[in-house]
Design a protein around this motif. Structure first.
Motif, PDB file in Angstrom:
ATOM      1  N   SER A  36       0.838  -1.208   0.000  1.00 51.98           N
ATOM      2  CA  SER A  36       0.000   0.000   0.000  1.00 51.98           C
ATOM      3  C   SER A  36       0.871   1.255   0.000  1.00 51.98           C
ATOM      4  O   SER A  36       2.097   1.196   0.143  1.00 51.98           O
ATOM      5  CB  SER A  36      -0.914   0.008   1.228  1.00 51.98           C
ATOM      6  N   SER A  38       1.168   3.362   2.205  1.00 51.65           N
ATOM      7  CA  SER A  38       1.811   3.559   3.512  1.00 51.65           C
ATOM      8  C   SER A  38       2.997   2.622   3.711  1.00 51.65           C
ATOM      9  O   SER A  38       3.675   2.681   4.746  1.00 51.65           O
ATOM     10  CB  SER A  38       0.783   3.338   4.628  1.00 51.65           C
ATOM     11  N   SER A  57     -13.935   1.213   0.615  1.00 52.47           N
ATOM     12  CA  SER A  57     -13.830   2.316   1.573  1.00 52.47           C
ATOM     13  C   SER A  57     -13.458   3.599   0.833  1.00 52.47           C
ATOM     14  O   SER A  57     -12.626   3.586  -0.084  1.00 52.47           O
ATOM     15  CB  SER A  57     -12.783   2.016   2.640  1.00 52.47           C
ATOM     16  N   ALA A  58     -14.075   4.705   1.241  1.00 52.91           N
ATOM     17  CA  ALA A  58     -13.752   5.997   0.647  1.00 52.91           C
ATOM     18  C   ALA A  58     -12.367   6.471   1.049  1.00 52.91           C
ATOM     19  O   ALA A  58     -11.805   7.368   0.410  1.00 52.91           O
ATOM     20  CB  ALA A  58     -14.798   7.029   1.066  1.00 52.91           C
ATOM     21  N   THR A  59     -11.777   5.858   2.070  1.00 47.82           N
ATOM     22  CA  THR A  59     -10.432   6.264   2.507  1.00 47.82           C
ATOM     23  C   THR A  59      -9.366   5.885   1.478  1.00 47.82           C
ATOM     24  O   THR A  59      -8.250   6.391   1.537  1.00 47.82           O
ATOM     25  CB  THR A  59     -10.091   5.616   3.858  1.00 47.82           C
ATOM     26  N   TYR A  60      -9.702   5.010   0.547  1.00 47.26           N
ATOM     27  CA  TYR A  60      -8.739   4.620  -0.485  1.00 47.26           C
ATOM     28  C   TYR A  60      -8.621   5.656  -1.607  1.00 47.26           C
ATOM     29  O   TYR A  60      -7.720   5.569  -2.439  1.00 47.26           O
ATOM     30  CB  TYR A  60      -9.136   3.276  -1.103  1.00 47.26           C
ATOM     31  N   SER A  61      -9.524   6.614  -1.632  1.00 50.69           N
ATOM     32  CA  SER A  61      -9.507   7.602  -2.704  1.00 50.69           C
ATOM     33  C   SER A  61      -8.205   8.399  -2.689  1.00 50.69           C
ATOM     34  O   SER A  61      -7.818   8.979  -1.666  1.00 50.69           O
ATOM     35  CB  SER A  61     -10.696   8.560  -2.571  1.00 50.69           C
ATOM     36  N   LYS A  63      -5.269   7.139  -2.908  1.00 53.96           N
ATOM     37  CA  LYS A  63      -4.164   6.300  -2.434  1.00 53.96           C
ATOM     38  C   LYS A  63      -3.620   5.439  -3.571  1.00 53.96           C
ATOM     39  O   LYS A  63      -4.301   5.173  -4.558  1.00 53.96           O
ATOM     40  CB  LYS A  63      -4.633   5.393  -1.290  1.00 53.96           C
ATOM     41  N   THR A  86     -12.289   7.914  -6.849  1.00 58.38           N
ATOM     42  CA  THR A  86     -13.742   7.866  -6.944  1.00 58.38           C
ATOM     43  C   THR A  86     -14.129   8.078  -8.403  1.00 58.38           C
ATOM     44  O   THR A  86     -13.358   8.624  -9.191  1.00 58.38           O
ATOM     45  CB  THR A  86     -14.389   8.950  -6.074  1.00 58.38           C
TER      46      THR A  86
END
Length: 266
Positions: A36, A38, A57-61, A63, A86
């Motif tokens: 990933s 990170s 998950s929207a947190t992947y946008s 990334k 997205t």
């Protein structure tokens, strides 16, 4: 040696994000693993192909995920990088106008993203899914394009914002398209000298006209009143003039002590 091939996709219900990576490097087999943005390794290393399934998950946008591929006979590993986004929607016309009673078409297009979005849903000006209102609307989708046809437009019902919407495992996108239904104006009592059609079918035409303010008409009795006034003055003046001329011509014959004489002459 070619680079590994990687892709991101959404599950059928968009609940999961699927990362796939493969590299057919022959024998001995290539080792593949995901990392990933990170720096965390996702799952375990696999030979020839590696697929990771993550909950959406929207947190992947925004990334990135990197697929590393290491062949036993190569000194360095190869990489394939995916940036997750997205979905994106686009349109050629964000505002469309049509004369009342005609059909009109609204359009939306999917942009290229990872993972890609595949379907577009349309909502009318009341936020209703038009897919269930088949008599009023016609839906067409070809490739990345989706068209919504609003049939027999009514200015009292169909004016407003329509929305095309799409979703992937990262998030949702909505795009508004404004529809203006123009009523045909009442034809004024004018003489049309020139008509310009606004389409090749010659079914609609735009006309402009200017109606001047209704100014009060002039008072047509003024000339008659003036003539009557002048005539009256003349009628009243003529006897006076005649009397004056008579007095001047006969001043010597008029007795000076006449009780009716009011003029004195020297």
């Amino acid at each position: 040696m070619e680079l590994p091939q990687c892709s991101a996709n959404s599950s059928s219900n968009n609940e999961y994000l699927i990362l796939s990576c493969s590299w057919e490097g022959g024998f001995p087999r290539t080792l593949l693993w995901w990392v990933s943005s990170s720096g965390d390794m996702q799952g375990t290393s696999e030979e020839n192909s590696n697929t990771q399934v993550l909950r959406s998950s929207a947190t992947y946008s925004g990334k990135t995920f990197v697929c590393h591929a290491k062949h036993p006979l190569a000194k360095e590993s190869k990489q394939c990088v995916l940036k997750l986004e997205t979905p994106v929607l686009m349109t050629q016309l964000s505002m469309v106008s049509v004369f009342e009673g005609n059909d009109v078409q609204l359009s939306c297009m999917l942009g290229k993203t990872n993972p890609p979005a595949t379907e577009i849903t349309w909502y009318n000006n009341l936020r209703q899914n038009v897919g269930y209102i088949t008599k009023k609307y016609i839906l067409q989708q070809a490739g990345a394009w989706s068209n919504l046809t609003v049939r027999e437009t009514d200015s009292k019902v169909d004016n407003g914002f329509y929305f095309c919407s799409t979703i992937n495992a990262i998030g949702r996108a909505d795009l508004a398209v404004l529809l203006l239904v123009i009523r045909y104006p009442l034809t004024p009592n004018v003489t049309i000298s020139k008509i310009i059609y606004n389409n090749r079918q010659r079914t609609d035409v735009n006309m402009e006209w200017l109606i001047k303010a209704d100014a009060k008409p002039p008072f047509r009795a003024y000339p008659a009143v003036i003539r009557a006034a002048i005539g009256g003055m003349l009628v009243a003046t003529i006897p006076t003039v005649l009397l004056f001329l008579y007095v001047v011509r006969n001043r010597n014959n008029i007795p000076r002590d006449c009780p009716h004489a009011t003029l004195k002459y020297k």
